[in-house]
Design a protein around this motif. Structure first.
Motif, PDB file in Angstrom:
ATOM      1  N   ASP A  86      74.947  -4.854  67.268  1.00 59.83           N
ATOM      2  CA  ASP A  86      74.546  -6.133  67.853  1.00 59.83           C
ATOM      3  C   ASP A  86      73.333  -6.646  67.095  1.00 59.83           C
ATOM      4  N   SER A  87      72.948  -7.872  67.395  1.00 61.86           N
ATOM      5  CA  SER A  87      71.843  -8.510  66.672  1.00 61.86           C
ATOM      6  C   SER A  87      70.492  -8.284  67.328  1.00 61.86           C
ATOM      7  N   GLY A  88      70.448  -7.439  68.349  1.00 63.30           N
ATOM      8  CA  GLY A  88      69.193  -7.156  69.040  1.00 63.30           C
ATOM      9  C   GLY A  88      69.014  -8.039  70.267  1.00 63.30           C
ATOM     10  N   GLN A  89      68.085  -7.628  71.109  1.00 65.10           N
ATOM     11  CA  GLN A  89      67.786  -8.369  72.333  1.00 65.10           C
ATOM     12  C   GLN A  89      66.464  -9.102  72.128  1.00 65.10           C
ATOM     13  N   THR A  90      66.522 -10.385  71.940  1.00 67.83           N
ATOM     14  CA  THR A  90      65.316 -11.138  71.602  1.00 67.83           C
ATOM     15  C   THR A  90      64.266 -11.096  72.707  1.00 67.83           C
ATOM     16  N   ASP A  91      64.693 -10.883  73.951  1.00 65.04           N
ATOM     17  CA  ASP A  91      63.751 -10.860  75.065  1.00 65.04           C
ATOM     18  C   ASP A  91      63.369  -9.445  75.494  1.00 65.04           C
ATOM     19  N   ALA A  92      63.734  -8.435  74.697  1.00 67.21           N
ATOM     20  CA  ALA A  92      63.426  -7.052  75.062  1.00 67.21           C
ATOM     21  C   ALA A  92      61.919  -6.806  75.023  1.00 67.21           C
ATOM     22  N   SER A  93      61.431  -6.010  75.973  1.00 68.01           N
ATOM     23  CA  SER A  93      59.997  -5.676  75.992  1.00 68.01           C
ATOM     24  C   SER A  93      59.637  -4.712  74.863  1.00 68.01           C
ATOM     25  N   ASP A  94      60.604  -3.887  74.452  1.00 76.40           N
ATOM     26  CA  ASP A  94      60.399  -2.968  73.334  1.00 76.40           C
ATOM     27  C   ASP A  94      60.716  -3.711  72.038  1.00 76.40           C
ATOM     28  N   PRO A  95      59.744  -3.874  71.139  1.00 75.88           N
ATOM     29  CA  PRO A  95      60.005  -4.627  69.905  1.00 75.88           C
ATOM     30  C   PRO A  95      61.087  -4.005  69.033  1.00 75.88           C
ATOM     31  N   ILE A  96      61.301  -2.701  69.166  1.00 75.87           N
ATOM     32  CA  ILE A  96      62.372  -2.066  68.388  1.00 75.87           C
ATOM     33  C   ILE A  96      63.726  -2.585  68.841  1.00 75.87           C
ATOM     34  N   ASP A  97      63.900  -2.760  70.153  1.00 76.06           N
ATOM     35  CA  ASP A  97      65.177  -3.240  70.682  1.00 76.06           C
ATOM     36  C   ASP A  97      65.453  -4.697  70.329  1.00 76.06           C
ATOM     37  N   GLN A  98      64.453  -5.405  69.829  1.00 74.60           N
ATOM     38  CA  GLN A  98      64.658  -6.792  69.408  1.00 74.60           C
ATOM     39  C   GLN A  98      65.372  -6.884  68.062  1.00 74.60           C
ATOM     40  N   GLN A  99      65.430  -5.770  67.347  1.00 76.85           N
ATOM     41  CA  GLN A  99      65.989  -5.768  65.999  1.00 76.85           C
ATOM     42  C   GLN A  99      67.496  -5.536  66.010  1.00 76.85           C
ATOM     43  N   SER A 100      68.169  -6.061  64.989  1.00 76.60           N
ATOM     44  CA  SER A 100      69.595  -5.808  64.797  1.00 76.60           C
ATOM     45  C   SER A 100      69.827  -4.344  64.425  1.00 76.60           C
ATOM     46  N   CYS A 101      70.961  -3.785  64.879  1.00 75.86           N
ATOM     47  CA  CYS A 101      71.310  -2.422  64.487  1.00 75.86           C
ATOM     48  C   CYS A 101      72.476  -2.416  63.487  1.00 75.86           C
ATOM     49  N   ARG A 102      72.780  -3.582  62.904  1.00 84.03           N
ATOM     50  CA  ARG A 102      73.849  -3.655  61.891  1.00 84.03           C
ATOM     51  C   ARG A 102      73.307  -3.216  60.536  1.00 84.03           C
ATOM     52  N   PRO A 103      73.904  -2.193  59.910  1.00 83.78           N
ATOM     53  CA  PRO A 103      73.503  -1.863  58.544  1.00 83.78           C
ATOM     54  C   PRO A 103      73.917  -2.988  57.597  1.00 83.78           C
ATOM     55  N   ASP A 104      73.186  -3.137  56.503  1.00 79.46           N
ATOM     56  CA  ASP A 104      73.544  -4.143  55.502  1.00 79.46           C
ATOM     57  C   ASP A 104      74.611  -3.631  54.549  1.00 79.46           C
ATOM     58  N   LEU A 105      74.687  -2.322  54.375  1.00 80.93           N
ATOM     59  CA  LEU A 105      75.673  -1.676  53.514  1.00 80.93           C
ATOM     60  C   LEU A 105      76.043  -0.337  54.139  1.00 80.93           C
ATOM     61  N   ALA A 106      77.241   0.160  53.819  1.00 82.39           N
ATOM     62  CA  ALA A 106      77.670   1.465  54.324  1.00 82.39           C
ATOM     63  C   ALA A 106      78.282   2.279  53.191  1.00 82.39           C
ATOM     64  N   ILE A 107      77.974   3.577  53.180  1.00 87.57           N
ATOM     65  CA  ILE A 107      78.533   4.514  52.205  1.00 87.57           C
ATOM     66  C   ILE A 107      79.172   5.647  53.006  1.00 87.57           C
ATOM     67  N   LEU A 108      80.485   5.785  52.882  1.00 86.09           N
ATOM     68  CA  LEU A 108      81.235   6.749  53.684  1.00 86.09           C
ATOM     69  C   LEU A 108      81.882   7.773  52.763  1.00 86.09           C
ATOM     70  N   CYS A 109      81.491   9.022  52.927  1.00 82.50           N
ATOM     71  CA  CYS A 109      81.922  10.096  52.032  1.00 82.50           C
ATOM     72  C   CYS A 109      82.865  11.035  52.794  1.00 82.50           C
ATOM     73  N   TYR A 110      84.103  11.115  52.321  1.00 85.56           N
ATOM     74  CA  TYR A 110      85.190  11.841  53.011  1.00 85.56           C
ATOM     75  C   TYR A 110      85.033  11.750  54.530  1.00 85.56           C
ATOM     76  N   PRO A 111      85.005  10.495  55.037  1.00 87.36           N
ATOM     77  CA  PRO A 111      84.655  10.300  56.443  1.00 87.36           C
ATOM     78  C   PRO A 111      85.807  10.546  57.408  1.00 87.36           C
ATOM     79  N   VAL A 112      85.462  11.023  58.584  1.00 82.61           N
ATOM     80  CA  VAL A 112      86.358  10.956  59.736  1.00 82.61           C
ATOM     81  C   VAL A 112      86.370   9.497  60.188  1.00 82.61           C
ATOM     82  N   ILE A 113      87.553   8.912  60.344  1.00 79.62           N
ATOM     83  CA  ILE A 113      87.640   7.505  60.738  1.00 79.62           C
ATOM     84  C   ILE A 113      88.672   7.296  61.836  1.00 79.62           C
ATOM     85  N   ALA A 114      89.923   7.675  61.530  1.00 72.67           N
ATOM     86  CA  ALA A 114      91.090   7.204  62.272  1.00 72.67           C
ATOM     87  C   ALA A 114      91.385   8.091  63.480  1.00 72.67           C
TER      88      ALA A 114
END
Length: 202
Positions: A63-91
């Motif tokens: 998600d893009s974060g909670q702009t009204d959160a009291s914790d400033p960390i929770d205001q931030q997005s948790c979407r990575p900008d890039l992902a690197i997956l090495c022999y990943p479990v997926i399906a």
């Protein structure tokens, strides 16, 4: 700059604890980016095997974060900008699922809807971050169809993606320093990161 996430694991912890930990970590890096002298717009995530499932979860459940959160960390997005997956479990919801990882994450009798939700190749959208994947053909523990399905979903969604499947190597090759046929993957990944703008000067 690298950060190592020590996230909560089975048998003591199951879903959603690992996802909560990785999402919190991405938010924390962005919240303290100025202090740590990192670019909050260039946060990449890397994961191997079951850690690859967690990294793919971060890339498909965010998600893009909670702009009204009291914790400033929770205001931030948790979407990575890039992902690197090495022999990943997926399906998780397919015949290619790694049963041990599924059991560790959800327990022995998981709700089928939960398994479906975290079969992450089914959660790819155009907002999923660009992704680099690598696997080996002989991998019998986590078969390469996991990476193939995720790559195919990225391609359909129009997300920049790169997939390498090497003809040799068991599961868990890591940096593959003793496997010359596979050992070039970090350099290929670095080239891809450069192409994605990860190493540009601010």
């Amino acid at each position: 700059t690298a950060f190592v996430l020590r996230y909560r694991l089975a048998p003591r912890y199951r879903h959603p604890a690992p996802m909560q930990d990785v999402q919190r970590a991405v938010r924390l890096i962005r919240a303290r980016a100025q202090e740590w002298k990192v670019d909050p717009r260039r946060v990449a995530i890397i994961g191997f095997s079951a850690g690859g499932h967690l990294a793919s979860t971060a890339a498909t459940h965010f998600d893009s974060g909670q702009t009204d959160a009291s914790d400033p960390i929770d205001q931030q997005s948790c979407r990575p900008d890039l992902a690197i997956l090495c022999y990943p479990v997926i399906a998780m919801a397919t015949e290619y699922a790694h049963a041990g990882s599924r059991n560790n994450l959800f327990g022995p009798n998981p709700d089928p809807k939960l398994v479906e939700e975290f079969s992450n190749e089914r959660r790819v959208t155009p907002q999923t971050p660009p992704t680099f994947l690598f696997h080996t053909t002989p991998d019998k523990a986590v078969v390469p169809e996991n990476s193939i399905l995720f790559y195919s979903a990225l391609r359909r969604a129009g997300v920049p993606a790169e997939l390498h499947i090497y003809s040799v190597g068991p599961h868990g090759v890591g940096l593959a320093q003793k496997l010359p046929e596979v050992s070039g993957w970090p350099q290929q990944c670095a080239a891809w990161l450069t192409e994605m703008g990860a190493f540009q000067q601010k």
